[in-house]
Design a protein around this motif. Structure first.
Motif, PDB file in Angstrom:
ATOM      1  N   ALA A 290       0.835  -1.197   0.000  1.00 39.69           N
ATOM      2  CA  ALA A 290       0.000   0.000   0.000  1.00 39.69           C
ATOM      3  C   ALA A 290       0.871   1.248   0.000  1.00 39.69           C
ATOM      4  O   ALA A 290       2.007   1.233   0.496  1.00 39.69           O
ATOM      5  N   ALA A 291       0.339   2.325  -0.539  1.00 43.15           N
ATOM      6  CA  ALA A 291       1.050   3.602  -0.565  1.00 43.15           C
ATOM      7  C   ALA A 291       0.982   4.268   0.804  1.00 43.15           C
ATOM      8  O   ALA A 291      -0.019   4.160   1.520  1.00 43.15           O
ATOM      9  N   THR A 292       2.049   4.949   1.163  1.00 41.40           N
ATOM     10  CA  THR A 292       2.024   5.803   2.345  1.00 41.40           C
ATOM     11  C   THR A 292       1.403   7.143   1.964  1.00 41.40           C
ATOM     12  O   THR A 292       1.026   7.371   0.814  1.00 41.40           O
ATOM     13  N   ARG A 293       1.339   8.050   2.911  1.00 44.13           N
ATOM     14  CA  ARG A 293       0.791   9.373   2.647  1.00 44.13           C
ATOM     15  C   ARG A 293       1.882  10.372   2.275  1.00 44.13           C
ATOM     16  O   ARG A 293       1.690  11.591   2.405  1.00 44.13           O
ATOM     17  N   ASP A 294       2.991   9.888   1.805  1.00 38.95           N
ATOM     18  CA  ASP A 294       4.025  10.742   1.244  1.00 38.95           C
ATOM     19  C   ASP A 294       3.391  11.553   0.114  1.00 38.95           C
ATOM     20  O   ASP A 294       2.928  10.985  -0.878  1.00 38.95           O
ATOM     21  N   PRO A 295       3.323  12.886   0.232  1.00 40.18           N
ATOM     22  CA  PRO A 295       2.590  13.672  -0.771  1.00 40.18           C
ATOM     23  C   PRO A 295       3.197  13.610  -2.167  1.00 40.18           C
ATOM     24  O   PRO A 295       2.462  13.702  -3.156  1.00 40.18           O
ATOM     25  N   ILE A 296       4.516  13.449  -2.272  1.00 38.01           N
ATOM     26  CA  ILE A 296       5.117  13.340  -3.600  1.00 38.01           C
ATOM     27  C   ILE A 296       4.735  12.011  -4.238  1.00 38.01           C
ATOM     28  O   ILE A 296       4.349  11.953  -5.408  1.00 38.01           O
ATOM     29  N   LEU A 297       4.820  10.938  -3.464  1.00 43.99           N
ATOM     30  CA  LEU A 297       4.445   9.634  -3.992  1.00 43.99           C
ATOM     31  C   LEU A 297       3.003   9.642  -4.462  1.00 43.99           C
ATOM     32  O   LEU A 297       2.677   9.174  -5.555  1.00 43.99           O
ATOM     33  N   ARG A 298       2.135  10.181  -3.666  1.00 48.93           N
ATOM     34  CA  ARG A 298       0.705  10.140  -3.964  1.00 48.93           C
ATOM     35  C   ARG A 298       0.312  11.124  -5.068  1.00 48.93           C
ATOM     36  O   ARG A 298      -0.798  11.090  -5.562  1.00 48.93           O
ATOM     37  N   ALA A 299       1.234  12.017  -5.472  1.00 44.06           N
ATOM     38  CA  ALA A 299       0.947  12.958  -6.547  1.00 44.06           C
ATOM     39  C   ALA A 299       1.459  12.492  -7.894  1.00 44.06           C
ATOM     40  O   ALA A 299       1.106  13.065  -8.927  1.00 44.06           O
ATOM     41  N   ARG A 300       2.261  11.451  -7.931  1.00 47.11           N
ATOM     42  CA  ARG A 300       2.935  11.076  -9.167  1.00 47.11           C
ATOM     43  C   ARG A 300       1.986  10.535 -10.238  1.00 47.11           C
ATOM     44  O   ARG A 300       2.181  10.755 -11.432  1.00 47.11           O
TER      45      ARG A 300
END
Length: 326
Positions: A290-300
């Motif tokens: 699952a994805a973390t809430r890292d904003p860069i990761l979740r914006a890619r």
């Protein structure tokens, strides 16, 4: 200057979405990536690459941490891509010290996992909006980026890495980092934050070749002579680590688990290989990851999709024009 150059090269590896204020669309960010020189039909980032194929041989050591079938003892085939940063598909390989590995696993008809990794272990900034500002500062010139870094001390670890990094003479001898963190989720629903790295099993000195395709030629010859192997090493976070901040490396004292080996057995020029049509969106995840809430990761994902949309449209238009000219 080396740190600035590396930052600019790394820029296309990360995308910006519309979920961080102030809102900047995926279209605007991809426009920034491609600049004034788009190459129709190619990726707006990491445009130059080579397709790879092979299998991941899991040892089962990570099976208790994730229900993903990939980590059960056994082998899973992959399609992948090795590339250099930048939007020019004809750029000299050795002029781009940031290198990347992308992988696509199809565990079943319904489950896929796509990974996008880079040689830097950390990012220079921690959120997409600031990253967008960083690229604008780089494009504005040395004075602007110097001021930007002075205003953003969170970039210190990236700049320290960039100052000491020495590119090897082979894609096979680089370490490729997830940079962002993800969660492993086991059958009981317990989650563990991790980062990972593909670690090489060979060392290769720097390459002084003046061939534009030096890295591609080297890896193709190396794979033709025998398999290329990477150890897939996972680092487990503890309570002191912030899995949402990609600018901070986790201490070397953290537990590490080698999940198995990635074995590369084939290469193909990207325009002839299956990798060219794949959008290596790192948020395409299987059960157990699952994805973390890292904003860069979740914006890619949004910008990956926009880049893919543009090149797919260009390829279709080219095909139609070709058929009309016959």
């Amino acid at each position: 200057m080396r740190a600035l150059y590396l930052a600019l090269l790394l820029a296309p590896a990360v995308s910006f979405g519309a979920d961080a204020p102030p809102k900047v669309s995926a279209q605007q960010f991809v426009n920034l990536q491609q600049g004034d020189s788009a190459f129709p039909g190619f990726r707006r980032a990491h445009a130059k690459g080579i397709c790879i194929s092979g299998e991941f041989q899991a040892n089962g050591q990570l099976a208790d941490y994730s229900q993903a079938s990939l980590f059960k003892a056994g082998s899973t085939a992959f399609i992948g891509r090795l590339s250099i940063a930048g939007n020019n598909p004809t750029a000299p390989d050795l002029k781009a010290p940031v290198r990347s590995m992308a992988l696509s696993f199809a565990s079943s008809r319904t489950e896929q996992w796509r990974l996008a990794m880079n040689t830097p272990p950390v990012m220079a900034v921690a959120d997409p909006h600031t990253f967008y500002q960083q690229i604008q500062a780089i494009q504005a010139g040395p004075a602007a980026i110097k001021q930007f870094f002075a205003d953003h001390p969170e970039s210190d670890e990236f700049r320290a890495w960039a100052a000491q990094y020495q590119p090897s003479g082979s894609f096979a001898a680089e370490t490729y980092h997830s940079i962002n963190a993800f969660y492993l989720i086991n059958a009981d629903g317990k989650q563990q934050a991790v980062r990972w790295a593909m670690q090489p099993t060979v060392a290769v000195a720097a390459n002084a070749s003046d061939e534009a395709d030096a890295l591609q030629q080297e890896i193709a010859a190396r794979v033709a002579a025998g398999k290329v192997v990477f150890d897939w090493v996972f680092t487990l976070a503890d309570a002191a680590d912030d899995e949402t901040n990609p600018t901070k490396a986790w201490p070397d004292s953290r537990q590490q688990i080698t999940a198995g080996q990635l074995v590369v057995t084939g290469t193909t020029p990207q325009l002839e290989g299956d990798c060219h049509a794949i959008n290596f969106d790192p948020l395409v995840l299987p059960s157990g990851i699952a994805a973390t809430r890292d904003p860069i990761l979740r914006a890619r994902s949004a910008a990956y999709a926009e880049s893919y949309r543009r090149r797919a449209k260009e390829q279709l238009q080219g095909a139609l024009e070709g058929s009309n000219n016959e």
